[in-house]
Design an enzyme around this catalytic site. Structure first.
Site, PDB file in Angstrom:
ATOM      1  N   ASP A  12       2.842  -5.324   4.162  1.00  0.00           N
ATOM      2  CA  ASP A  12       3.731  -6.487   4.348  1.00  0.00           C
ATOM      3  C   ASP A  12       4.952  -6.261   3.437  1.00  0.00           C
ATOM      4  OD1 ASP A  12       2.461  -9.073   2.092  1.00  0.00           O
ATOM      5  OD2 ASP A  12       2.306  -6.889   1.933  1.00  0.00           O
ATOM      6  N   ASP A  17       4.881  -2.917  -1.871  1.00  0.00           N
ATOM      7  CA  ASP A  17       4.477  -2.128  -0.696  1.00  0.00           C
ATOM      8  C   ASP A  17       5.432  -0.938  -0.543  1.00  0.00           C
ATOM      9  OD1 ASP A  17       4.208  -5.185  -0.181  1.00  0.00           O
ATOM     10  OD2 ASP A  17       2.702  -4.319   1.133  1.00  0.00           O
ATOM     11  N   ASN A  41       4.282 -11.096   2.664  1.00  0.00           N
ATOM     12  CA  ASN A  41       5.340 -11.411   1.682  1.00  0.00           C
ATOM     13  C   ASN A  41       6.532 -12.086   2.372  1.00  0.00           C
ATOM     14  OD1 ASN A  41       4.300 -10.299  -0.753  1.00  0.00           O
ATOM     15  ND2 ASN A  41       4.645  -8.263   0.084  1.00  0.00           N
ATOM     16  N   THR A 143      -2.157  -3.000   2.349  1.00  0.00           N
ATOM     17  CA  THR A 143      -1.574  -3.558   1.114  1.00  0.00           C
ATOM     18  C   THR A 143      -0.999  -4.959   1.354  1.00  0.00           C
ATOM     19  OG1 THR A 143       0.604  -2.613   1.546  1.00  0.00           O
ATOM     20  CG2 THR A 143      -0.962  -1.233   0.325  1.00  0.00           C
ATOM     21  N   PHE A 184      -3.125 -13.402  -3.144  1.00  0.00           N
ATOM     22  CA  PHE A 184      -2.296 -13.700  -1.971  1.00  0.00           C
ATOM     23  C   PHE A 184      -2.769 -13.004  -0.684  1.00  0.00           C
ATOM     24  CE2 PHE A 184       1.248 -14.988   0.453  1.00  0.00           C
ATOM     25  CZ  PHE A 184       1.593 -13.906   1.246  1.00  0.00           C
ATOM     26  N   ASN A 185      -3.005 -11.679  -0.713  1.00  0.00           N
ATOM     27  CA  ASN A 185      -3.331 -10.976   0.536  1.00  0.00           C
ATOM     28  C   ASN A 185      -4.577 -11.560   1.210  1.00  0.00           C
ATOM     29  OD1 ASN A 185      -1.183  -9.206   0.384  1.00  0.00           O
ATOM     30  ND2 ASN A 185      -2.344  -7.622  -0.690  1.00  0.00           N
ATOM     31  N   HIS A 262       1.469  -3.607  -7.566  1.00  0.00           N
ATOM     32  CA  HIS A 262       0.090  -3.654  -7.042  1.00  0.00           C
ATOM     33  C   HIS A 262      -0.237  -2.535  -6.046  1.00  0.00           C
ATOM     34  CE1 HIS A 262      -0.044  -7.834  -8.536  1.00  0.00           C
ATOM     35  NE2 HIS A 262       1.063  -8.043  -7.910  1.00  0.00           N
ATOM     36  N   ASP A 263       0.521  -2.524  -4.951  1.00  0.00           N
ATOM     37  CA  ASP A 263       0.108  -1.749  -3.770  1.00  0.00           C
ATOM     38  C   ASP A 263       0.094  -0.246  -4.000  1.00  0.00           C
ATOM     39  OD1 ASP A 263       1.963  -4.109  -1.755  1.00  0.00           O
ATOM     40  OD2 ASP A 263      -0.097  -4.175  -2.486  1.00  0.00           O
TER      41      ASP A 263
END
Ligand code: RIB
Ligand code: CA
Length: 334
Positions: A12, A17, A41, A143, A184-185, A262-263
């Site tokens: 996203d 990402d 996102n 991700t 969130f994901n 993060h991703d």
């Protein structure tokens, strides 16, 4: 016969990402078969456009396939996501000294507008087709919200036996962001996440916030990227800056003036398993009740869980190992 690791990314795209995609494309050890996009996102037009921006900036021919524009069922309940104010929700928006909203992700990445186009096939059907034709040697790295993967598993359950492993960014063991109990994901599409976790895919690794928040990029990393000086390095430095400003505003980190990417940690783990630490095999399920814990990853750490373990959960990360890898890959691109 290539000995490269075959990978599909589902993103996203969003700022972190973008770093995951460039890490995969720049690694000589990965064959990135394609990137499927999903809403998360940002809405699907932006996440697809941003994915194309990254691919084009790297002068790559990796195909991009547009996926699902909304969660499987989560938005059907009127108040389920209604008062979402997590991260940069309406009630929490903060403004910078120029009066602009501080955000982890902007509609468009700080990269040139794309010149290439997404492929015509829907991302979910391309995923199914590619996995079913494969030798079972593809690593899937989602991700974003798991909508595309959940839909693909529902449409063609046999892909579960064709996926070599899933390494997904999502969930929280003790660290959360979208709500007091969720990441969130997973929060964005809890049902899709539960479908993935109960799909029977033999190796699933969850990279939760507990790990990603231990692998933050710092102002020193930003400065090192700016010193590289290439357009790509500067763009990533700008992303790191945006993220540090947003984390300082909304989720101040233990390591002051830093932000998780993060991703990209999921891709880094595939390249160097030692970037993740304290990995435990657990039973993980997702609360889909729509209540206060909606989207929570329920990690059963008991010696005798109610249901069999289904997921490897990383609870730590090696920040320097991770940032070094990403920065050196960016340095390698001219
Ligand atoms: O909670 C962090 C995750 O949500 C990251 O994947 C970020 O890109 C957003 O998708
Ligand atoms: Ca993401």
């Amino acid at each position: 016969m290539s000995d490269k690791m075959k990978v599909i990314l589902d993103c996203d795209t969003g700022s972190d990402d973008a770093v995951a995609i460039l890490t995969a494309i720049l690694s000589p050890r990965i064959e990135l078969l394609g990137v499927t996009t999903v809403a998360g996102n940002k809405e699907i037009n932006f996440t697809t456009d941003n994915t194309l921006r990254v691919v084009d900036m790297l002068r790559s021919d990796v195909p991009v396939y547009r996926g699902c524009a909304t969660s499987m069922v989560a938005k059907l309940l009127p108040n389920r996501h209604g008062d979402y104010t997590g991260m940069t929700g309406v009630k929490q928006d903060k403004l910078d000294d120029k009066g602009e909203v501080i955000s982890y992700h902007h509609d468009c990445l700080p990269m040139p507008a794309p010149t290439s186009k997404e492929r015509p096939e829907h991302g979910v059907w391309w995923l199914i087709d590619t996995l079913m034709k494969s030798e079972g040697d593809i690593t899937l790295i989602p991700t974003g919200p798991l909508t595309n993967i959940g839909m693909a598993l529902r449409l063609e359950p046999r892909i579960a036996g064709k996926i070599k492993q899933i390494i997904f960014m999502g969930g929280g063991f003790k660290v959360f962001n979208a709500t007091a109990a969720s990441e969130f994901n997973i929060w964005a599409d809890p049902e899709a996440a539960q479908i993935v976790l109960t799909s029977g895919v033999k190796t699933i690794t969850m990279v939760p916030l507990d790990a990603t928040h231990q692998a933050n990029f710092t102002r020193e990393d930003e400065a090192e990227l700016r010193a590289i000086g290439t357009p790509l390095a500067i763009a990533v430095a700008d992303l790191v800056d945006e993220r540090i400003v947003a984390y300082n505003a909304y989720q101040p980190q233990e390591l002051a003036d830093s932000a998780p990417i993060h991703d990209a940690l999921c891709v880094a783990y595939l390249l160097d398993p030692e970037v993740l630490t304290d990995i435990r095999h657990m039973r993980v399920d997702v609360d889909i009740s729509g209540g206060f814990a909606d989207g929570q990853t329920i990690c059963d750490t008991r010696a005798y869980p109610d249901r069999p373990e289904n997921c490897y959960v990383a609870l730590g990360a090696d920040r320097l190992r991770f940032s070094r890898m990403v920065i050196e890959l960016i340095r390698s691109f001219r």
